[in-house]
Design a protein around this motif. Structure first.
Motif, PDB file in Angstrom:
ATOM      1  N   PRO A 199      -1.397  23.646 -52.169  1.00 50.89           N
ATOM      2  CA  PRO A 199      -0.491  24.695 -51.675  1.00 50.89           C
ATOM      3  C   PRO A 199      -0.348  24.720 -50.157  1.00 50.89           C
ATOM      4  O   PRO A 199       0.776  24.838 -49.644  1.00 50.89           O
ATOM      5  N   LEU A 200      -1.448  24.620 -49.447  1.00 48.44           N
ATOM      6  CA  LEU A 200      -1.360  24.611 -47.984  1.00 48.44           C
ATOM      7  C   LEU A 200      -0.888  23.260 -47.468  1.00 48.44           C
ATOM      8  O   LEU A 200      -0.165  23.188 -46.475  1.00 48.44           O
ATOM      9  N   ALA A 201      -1.278  22.188 -48.154  1.00 51.19           N
ATOM     10  CA  ALA A 201      -0.849  20.854 -47.724  1.00 51.19           C
ATOM     11  C   ALA A 201       0.673  20.741 -47.759  1.00 51.19           C
ATOM     12  O   ALA A 201       1.283  20.161 -46.857  1.00 51.19           O
ATOM     13  N   ALA A 202       1.308  21.306 -48.783  1.00 50.32           N
ATOM     14  CA  ALA A 202       2.769  21.242 -48.872  1.00 50.32           C
ATOM     15  C   ALA A 202       3.403  21.980 -47.700  1.00 50.32           C
ATOM     16  O   ALA A 202       4.406  21.514 -47.125  1.00 50.32           O
ATOM     17  N   ARG A 203       2.836  23.126 -47.340  1.00 51.71           N
ATOM     18  CA  ARG A 203       3.382  23.876 -46.209  1.00 51.71           C
ATOM     19  C   ARG A 203       3.175  23.125 -44.896  1.00 51.71           C
ATOM     20  O   ARG A 203       4.061  23.097 -44.043  1.00 51.71           O
ATOM     21  N   TRP A 204       2.001  22.507 -44.743  1.00 49.39           N
ATOM     22  CA  TRP A 204       1.746  21.730 -43.538  1.00 49.39           C
ATOM     23  C   TRP A 204       2.644  20.495 -43.486  1.00 49.39           C
ATOM     24  O   TRP A 204       3.098  20.101 -42.406  1.00 49.39           O
ATOM     25  N   ALA A 205       2.915  19.889 -44.634  1.00 54.01           N
ATOM     26  CA  ALA A 205       3.783  18.715 -44.669  1.00 54.01           C
ATOM     27  C   ALA A 205       5.202  19.086 -44.230  1.00 54.01           C
ATOM     28  O   ALA A 205       5.868  18.319 -43.527  1.00 54.01           O
ATOM     29  N   LYS A 206       5.663  20.274 -44.643  1.00 60.26           N
ATOM     30  CA  LYS A 206       6.978  20.736 -44.183  1.00 60.26           C
ATOM     31  C   LYS A 206       6.962  20.940 -42.673  1.00 60.26           C
ATOM     32  O   LYS A 206       7.905  20.542 -41.976  1.00 60.26           O
ATOM     33  N   ARG A 207       5.898  21.543 -42.156  1.00 60.81           N
ATOM     34  CA  ARG A 207       5.784  21.729 -40.708  1.00 60.81           C
ATOM     35  C   ARG A 207       5.773  20.386 -39.982  1.00 60.81           C
ATOM     36  O   ARG A 207       6.349  20.247 -38.896  1.00 60.81           O
ATOM     37  N   LEU A 208       5.130  19.392 -40.577  1.00 56.77           N
ATOM     38  CA  LEU A 208       5.040  18.073 -39.960  1.00 56.77           C
ATOM     39  C   LEU A 208       6.424  17.500 -39.695  1.00 56.77           C
ATOM     40  O   LEU A 208       6.698  16.942 -38.624  1.00 56.77           O
ATOM     41  N   VAL A 209       7.316  17.672 -40.665  1.00 55.97           N
ATOM     42  CA  VAL A 209       8.678  17.161 -40.514  1.00 55.97           C
ATOM     43  C   VAL A 209       9.447  17.972 -39.474  1.00 55.97           C
ATOM     44  O   VAL A 209      10.193  17.421 -38.651  1.00 55.97           O
ATOM     45  N   ARG A 210       9.292  19.291 -39.502  1.00 56.08           N
ATOM     46  CA  ARG A 210      10.065  20.151 -38.607  1.00 56.08           C
ATOM     47  C   ARG A 210       9.572  20.080 -37.167  1.00 56.08           C
ATOM     48  O   ARG A 210      10.359  20.101 -36.226  1.00 56.08           O
ATOM     49  N   GLU A 211       8.239  19.996 -36.969  1.00 55.92           N
ATOM     50  CA  GLU A 211       7.676  20.070 -35.619  1.00 55.92           C
ATOM     51  C   GLU A 211       7.455  18.701 -34.980  1.00 55.92           C
ATOM     52  O   GLU A 211       7.359  18.595 -33.763  1.00 55.92           O
ATOM     53  N   ARG A 212       7.302  17.661 -35.787  1.00 55.20           N
ATOM     54  CA  ARG A 212       7.136  16.296 -35.309  1.00 55.20           C
ATOM     55  C   ARG A 212       6.094  16.182 -34.191  1.00 55.20           C
ATOM     56  O   ARG A 212       6.419  15.815 -33.042  1.00 55.20           O
ATOM     57  N   PRO A 213       4.841  16.472 -34.492  1.00 51.28           N
ATOM     58  CA  PRO A 213       3.805  16.382 -33.463  1.00 51.28           C
ATOM     59  C   PRO A 213       3.657  14.949 -32.950  1.00 51.28           C
ATOM     60  O   PRO A 213       3.990  13.981 -33.652  1.00 51.28           O
ATOM     61  N   ASP A 214       3.142  14.833 -31.706  1.00 52.78           N
ATOM     62  CA  ASP A 214       2.967  13.499 -31.132  1.00 52.78           C
ATOM     63  C   ASP A 214       1.694  12.848 -31.668  1.00 52.78           C
ATOM     64  O   ASP A 214       0.962  13.441 -32.472  1.00 52.78           O
ATOM     65  N   GLY A 215       1.409  11.631 -31.197  1.00 50.30           N
ATOM     66  CA  GLY A 215       0.292  10.849 -31.724  1.00 50.30           C
ATOM     67  C   GLY A 215      -1.042  11.562 -31.737  1.00 50.30           C
ATOM     68  O   GLY A 215      -1.668  11.715 -32.802  1.00 50.30           O
ATOM     69  N   PRO A 216      -1.539  12.030 -30.569  1.00 48.92           N
ATOM     70  CA  PRO A 216      -2.838  12.720 -30.556  1.00 48.92           C
ATOM     71  C   PRO A 216      -2.845  13.966 -31.442  1.00 48.92           C
ATOM     72  O   PRO A 216      -3.854  14.265 -32.090  1.00 48.92           O
ATOM     73  N   GLU A 217      -1.717  14.683 -31.482  1.00 50.19           N
ATOM     74  CA  GLU A 217      -1.667  15.890 -32.297  1.00 50.19           C
ATOM     75  C   GLU A 217      -1.711  15.549 -33.786  1.00 50.19           C
ATOM     76  O   GLU A 217      -2.297  16.284 -34.580  1.00 50.19           O
ATOM     77  N   THR A 218      -1.132  14.421 -34.175  1.00 49.50           N
ATOM     78  CA  THR A 218      -1.187  14.033 -35.588  1.00 49.50           C
ATOM     79  C   THR A 218      -2.632  13.799 -36.030  1.00 49.50           C
ATOM     80  O   THR A 218      -2.992  14.111 -37.168  1.00 49.50           O
TER      81      THR A 218
END
Length: 248
Positions: A199-218
């Motif tokens: 449940p939380l992974a799906a929400r974080w995965a959506k954030r990953l696409v929307r926020e596009r963190p840089d290398g160190p942040e990933t």
């Protein structure tokens, strides 16, 4: 109570249905406000299905609402447009994944709704258009969402011509992800896939696409998820060849 929406909780799934079939679920100020409110806080829902009653998903702006806008000042028109923008941003930014179930007409702002969803499934009868230019205006407010989905190359045709196009074309240009003869079965299958994810992974995965963190942040994101209770349970379940706790 929302007058233009039907909101139902079905276990872990929230179903938000436009309920103006007599107006082909066209937008007016009230529907825009109700949709925005519905998506601001979806609680612990693991998937949200956005649908429309009747033969059409949404035919865009309501004719009477558009007619009344001709009497508004510039400032009032800006306020109207910002309300539409806030509604689309609420859908786009909804913490839970949003699945659009699209049948019949998805025109103008209705196509914008499709673009703001995470997953869009169209019936084979669906018809789309960024039709604003036919009215002497432009698809400005929906453009950030539509451009993110179909890209500038396709937008240079379909924004400018305002032409209608079928579900297969929508699939080809990336506005929808799937075309199905059995729309309900296709939506249920996708919702089932979402419910099998953490449940939380799906929400974080959506954030990953929307926020596009840089290398160190990933690296920090994956480390946090690995160390989380959910991440640990998922790994244990995989190693023990069993379903994780969130799948019952």
């Amino acid at each position: 109570m929302a007058a233009n929406l039907r909101i139902e909780r079905d276990g872990h799934v929230l179903r938000v249905t436009l309920a103006r079939p007599d107006r082909r679920n066209a937008f007016d100020a009230a529907l825009i406000a109700e949709l925005a409110e519905a998506f601001v806080d979806v609680g612990r829902a693991r998937a949200v299905v956005l649908a429309g009653d009747g033969p059409s998903f949404s035919a865009g702006a309501d004719v009477d609402w558009m007619r009344s806008s001709s009497d508004l000042s510039y400032e009032a028109n800006v306020a109207d447009a910002n309300a539409l923008r806030a509604m689309l941003e609420a859908i786009d930014g909804c913490q839970a994944p949003v699945v659009a179930r699209v049948q019949g007409h998805a025109l103008g702002g209705g196509a914008g709704l499709v673009a703001a969803a995470d997953v869009a499934v169209a019936g084979s009868d669906a018809v789309f258009a960024f039709s604003e230019v036919k009215l002497g205006i432009v698809p400005a407010v929906i453009s950030p969402f539509a451009l993110a989905r179909i890209g500038p190359g396709q937008a240079r045709r379909y924004f400018v011509t305002g032409e209608r196009f079928d579900a297969e074309t929508a699939l080809r240009i990336g506005l929808v992800h799937e075309v199905a003869d059995d729309l309900d079965a296709a939506v249920d299958r996708i919702v089932g896939e979402l419910l099998s994810a953490g449940p939380l992974a799906a929400r974080w995965a959506k954030r990953l696409v929307r926020e596009r963190p840089d290398g160190p942040e990933t690296a920090r994101w994956i480390a946090e998820r690995r160390a989380s209770e959910e991440g640990q349970e998922g790994l244990r379940a995989f190693l023990e060849k069993r379903h994780p706790a969130w799948r019952g």
